[in-house]
Design a protein around this motif. Structure first.
Motif, PDB file in Angstrom:
ATOM      1  N   VAL B  68       0.967  -1.179  -0.115  1.00 28.92           N
ATOM      2  CA  VAL B  68      -0.038  -0.168   0.008  1.00 28.92           C
ATOM      3  C   VAL B  68       0.781   1.202   0.006  1.00 28.92           C
ATOM      4  O   VAL B  68       0.461   2.355   0.276  1.00 28.92           O
ATOM      5  N   CYS B  70       3.107   2.278   2.380  1.00 24.50           N
ATOM      6  CA  CYS B  70       2.974   3.074   3.374  1.00 24.50           C
ATOM      7  C   CYS B  70       4.420   3.728   3.805  1.00 24.50           C
ATOM      8  O   CYS B  70       4.600   4.458   4.697  1.00 24.50           O
ATOM      9  N   ASP B  85       7.200   5.731  -4.505  1.00 26.31           N
ATOM     10  CA  ASP B  85       5.967   6.684  -4.610  1.00 26.31           C
ATOM     11  C   ASP B  85       4.577   6.065  -4.633  1.00 26.31           C
ATOM     12  O   ASP B  85       4.430   4.981  -5.319  1.00 26.31           O
ATOM     13  N   GLY B  86       3.773   6.690  -4.255  1.00 27.31           N
ATOM     14  CA  GLY B  86       2.374   6.224  -3.840  1.00 27.31           C
ATOM     15  C   GLY B  86       1.397   6.741  -4.971  1.00 27.31           C
ATOM     16  O   GLY B  86       1.575   7.911  -5.463  1.00 27.31           O
ATOM     17  N   GLU B  88      -3.326   6.950  -6.078  1.00 24.71           N
ATOM     18  CA  GLU B  88      -4.701   6.264  -5.434  1.00 24.71           C
ATOM     19  C   GLU B  88      -5.085   5.156  -6.361  1.00 24.71           C
ATOM     20  O   GLU B  88      -4.826   5.178  -7.507  1.00 24.71           O
ATOM     21  N   THR B  89      -6.016   4.326  -5.804  1.00 23.02           N
ATOM     22  CA  THR B  89      -6.603   3.365  -6.854  1.00 23.02           C
ATOM     23  C   THR B  89      -8.199   3.582  -6.499  1.00 23.02           C
ATOM     24  O   THR B  89      -8.665   4.160  -5.531  1.00 23.02           O
ATOM     25  N   ASP B  90      -8.557   2.514  -7.393  1.00 21.65           N
ATOM     26  CA  ASP B  90     -10.138   2.591  -7.343  1.00 21.65           C
ATOM     27  C   ASP B  90     -10.646   1.564  -6.358  1.00 21.65           C
ATOM     28  O   ASP B  90     -11.952   1.203  -6.052  1.00 21.65           O
ATOM     29  N   ARG B  91      -9.686   0.598  -5.997  1.00 24.72           N
ATOM     30  CA  ARG B  91      -9.984  -0.420  -5.133  1.00 24.72           C
ATOM     31  C   ARG B  91     -10.445   0.151  -3.679  1.00 24.72           C
ATOM     32  O   ARG B  91     -10.249   0.967  -3.202  1.00 24.72           O
ATOM     33  N   PHE B  92     -11.027  -1.180  -2.851  1.00 25.72           N
ATOM     34  CA  PHE B  92     -11.338  -0.598  -1.443  1.00 25.72           C
ATOM     35  C   PHE B  92      -9.972  -0.253  -0.679  1.00 25.72           C
ATOM     36  O   PHE B  92      -9.966   0.985   0.030  1.00 25.72           O
ATOM     37  N   ILE B  93      -8.892  -0.953  -0.958  1.00 31.21           N
ATOM     38  CA  ILE B  93      -7.543  -0.204  -0.339  1.00 31.21           C
ATOM     39  C   ILE B  93      -7.162   0.797  -1.224  1.00 31.21           C
ATOM     40  O   ILE B  93      -6.738   0.437  -2.676  1.00 31.21           O
ATOM     41  N   GLU B  94      -7.115   2.066  -0.828  1.00 34.31           N
ATOM     42  CA  GLU B  94      -6.984   3.050  -1.397  1.00 34.31           C
ATOM     43  C   GLU B  94      -5.625   3.545  -2.033  1.00 34.31           C
ATOM     44  O   GLU B  94      -5.732   4.431  -3.170  1.00 34.31           O
ATOM     45  N   ARG B  95      -4.675   2.735  -1.707  1.00 32.07           N
ATOM     46  CA  ARG B  95      -3.281   3.364  -2.066  1.00 32.07           C
ATOM     47  C   ARG B  95      -2.498   2.095  -2.397  1.00 32.07           C
ATOM     48  O   ARG B  95      -2.457   1.094  -2.176  1.00 32.07           O
TER      49      ARG B  95
END
Lengths: 500, 166
Positions: B68, B70, B85-86, B88-95
């Motif tokens: 994720v 972190c 580098d992070g 955003e995703t569309d999944r439930f886990i946002e990152r």
């Protein structure tokens, strides 16, 4: 308007905090005195700039007063009284804080690895220090909306919210545009906007700062960086003549990812406007003017190092009769002093571009005057000329030296391009104005400068308060500090004068 | 000047042949003993779950990376080998990570990243070989680091087991 002038008389009484005697202010709650005595009292709903409500209950301390037995009470809702004996570390205080923390964490999701607040979250810090490893609750955690869009600036995660109501109070008390509310009752309470309207106003960014947890986060900073990877430098905002004290946060000595207000009682208290907060484009490293360049009939823009550019600049300025020196109001006091010396040496006319008021002015912080060092340059003796006045004065001079961040854009793209061709134009700026082609560009010599995030100095704000800007990240290779540039130019001019 | 007094050779030693025979006896004896030399790289060393090889990222069974982004492994890394580098995703886990680079030249295979990871996303695999002709080629990106959960399963089980002891 935040008044930095007359303060009402402050009454103080003597109290004892953890054995330390403190002169506590009577107009502030007890927690203010505890923090003043450098005792750590955790607090989520209390913010020094907002009215206390005592909703999070975490700031419990043990207070003994007179002949009464010691009692545990919330420090943010207790008025100070003479002779109070406060113990922030007693067993009673610790136990009640611990119980309170367990309730706060009852519904708080365990998504610290994903949360942008991780690393600067006081709930995380205090859970680490005093919280228990395992939850005792058998009921599942509340399931709420994790990505609630609150307009262009803020994203709300309702699960992370601990209902401290700092955001609600901020909107009511600081910009005085109430838009958020605590909707529902008891364990069904959530933060919402009135009628699900998106947030508006120029002070929304502060919500992400006042939120003690990761419930309200900036969309522009969302998942961009981990806060412990950021290098923080104290600086001042350059978007208006208020000059709010800021912290510029740089990721891995490169990109500026966030600008946040820094507490400054005289200037901006704890706040800043969104115009200044999101003015990150001005510090972009794309399309920067690096080194020096001159138009060449055959080769387009001829690039060469700053040392050579200064030699050419010295020759051009020596040849000029009475050059017009146009400074940008982004120049610092130090740079302005050097520039005045240059103006005297060349017998030139020294002025700064005084841009017109914009429509962003409000009663709180934004002055609507986009010149951050107007006061400083005026005090030094610079002449304030509007862009139109400068353009009409340009034809009377054989040479014009435009120096400073954004000076070309202040004159306007069309205005700058319409500078008379008979006038020799030297432009010292961070970037070339748009659409400059050899042949129709008025520029005879251009030298790249550092932006206000890449150099150090002082600005004087509209109220005459002097505040520093500090170098937050290194300037691109081949770009000189403006003071060094001016001092070298002065040296070159002095040598040429002796030679002639 | 130091004069070194050498030992006088005995008569049998000066004869030369008996010594040759003695040496050959050892050689022939060793021919019938089990061999200890390993033909590396054709015969690789067997590895176990305890082997702490190069770090690899787990890809969950649904095809998504477990990381994720972190940044805890990045912070724990004593050699500053990791850069994340992070995004955003569309999944439930946002990152999830947009970039996950490990500089294998810097990596000291200490396993701190594995220990710091809260999401079981990075594990010390049993891969040990590292060779390239350029330095840049040894900075592994996310695609080079991804391994399926089944590949890393012995290590995952081992780490879970040792973590249970705390």
């Amino acid at each position: 308007m935040i008044d930095s002038g007359k303060q009402p008389e402050i009454k103080r009484v003597e109290i004892t905090v953890n054995g330390k005697t403190v002169q506590a202010r009577t107009d502030k709650p007890l927690i203010h005195a505890c923090l003043q005595a450098e005792s750590e009292v955790p607090h989520y709903c209390y913010h020094p700039g907002l009215s206390p409500v005592g909703s999070c209950r975490i700031c419990q301390v043990e207070v003994q007063q007179g002949k009464m037995p010691a009692r545990v009470m919330v420090a943010c809702r207790t008025p100070v009284a003479a002779g109070m004996v406060v113990d922030t570390e007693s067993k009673g205080a610790h136990d009640s804080r611990k119980e309170c923390l367990e309730f706060l964490l009852k519904n708080h999701p365990l998504d610290c690895p994903i949360c942008d607040k991780a690393g600067e979250c006081t709930l995380q810090d205090y859970s680490f220090a005093e919280g228990q490893g395992e939850g005792r609750s058998v009921e599942p955690r509340r399931k709420l909306e994790k990505r609630k869009d609150l307009g262009d600036v803020i994203m709300l995660d309702q699960e992370r919210c601990i209902l401290c109501s700092r955001c609600v109070r901020f909107m009511e008390e600081v910009p005085e545009t109430p838009q958020l509310c605590v909707a529902g009752r008891g364990s069904h309470s959530i933060i919402e906007t009135w009628n699900n309207q998106p947030l508006s106003g120029n002070y929304q960014g502060n919500l992400a700062d006042v939120c003690p947890v990761g419930a309200l986060t900036l969309k522009s900073f969302r998942f961009k960086a981990r806060v412990w990877n950021l290098t923080k430098t104290a600086s001042s905002c350059g978007e208006c003549s208020r000059g709010c004290s800021t912290t510029v946060e740089v990721l891995r000595a490169g990109e500026i990812v966030r600008i946040r207000p820094r507490h400054d009682e005289e200037v901006n208290k704890w706040w800043m406007c969104d115009t200044g907060r999101f003015a990150l484009d001005h510090f972009s490293e794309v399309d920067r003017l690096v080194g020096a360049c001159m138009p060449s009939a055959t080769r387009g823009w001829d690039q060469f190092p700053v040392e050579d550019g200064l030699q050419v600049a010295a020759d051009m300025l020596m040849a000029a009769e009475k050059p017009l020196i146009v400074a940008s109001p982004w120049l610092t006091v130090e740079e302005g002093t050097e520039l005045l010396t240059l103006g005297r040496q060349l017998n030139g006319r020294v002025a700064f571009v005084s841009p017109a008021q914009n429509e962003l002015a409000d009663d709180l912080l934004h002055t609507g005057d986009p010149a951050p060092n107007r006061r400083g340059l005026t005090d030094l003796g610079f002449e304030a000329l509007s862009p139109e006045e400068i353009l009409s004065a340009a034809s009377e001079h054989s040479s014009i030296l435009c120096i400073g961040e954004r000076v070309a854009s202040l004159l306007g793209e069309d205005g700058f391009n319409s500078l008379p061709s008979a006038t020799r134009v030297l432009l010292f700026d961070c970037a070339l104005p748009a659409a400059q082609e050899v042949g129709n560009s008025p520029i005879d010599l251009a030298i790249g400068l550092a932006t206000s995030a890449e150099r150090a100095g002082h600005w004087v704000n509209i109220d005459g308060i002097r505040r520093p800007i500090l170098q937050a990240r290194p300037a691109p290779t081949g770009v000189w500090n403006t003071v060094r540039l001016l001092q070298n130019l002065l040296g070159l001019l002095a040598t040429r004068e002796i030679q002639s | 000047m130091v004069v070194v007094q050498r030992r006088e050779l005995t008569f049998w030693e000066r004869m030369y042949l008996p010594e040759i025979v003695r040496g050959l006896v050892i050689t022939f004896k060793k021919m019938f003993e089990p061999r200890v030399t390993r033909q590396y790289p054709e015969q690789a060393m067997p590895t176990t779950a305890v082997t702490r090889g190069q770090p690899r990222l787990t890809v969950k069974d649904d095809g998504n990376i477990a990381c994720v982004s972190c940044g805890l492994c990045e912070a724990a890394c004593p050699a500053y080998a990791i850069t994340i580098d992070g995004k955003e995703t569309d999944r439930f886990i946002e990152r999830e990570p947009e970039r996950f680079d490990i500089d294998m030249l810097r990596c000291i295979l200490c396993g701190f990243c594995e220990e710091a990871c809260p999401k079981e996303a990075i594990f010390m695999s049993n891969e040990l070989e590292l060779a390239n002709t350029t330095r840049e080629g040894l900075v592994y990106d996310m695609e080079q680091l991804k391994r399926s959960t089944s590949t890393l399963q012995p290590r995952i089980d081992y780490v879970r087991k040792i973590n249970d002891r705390w």
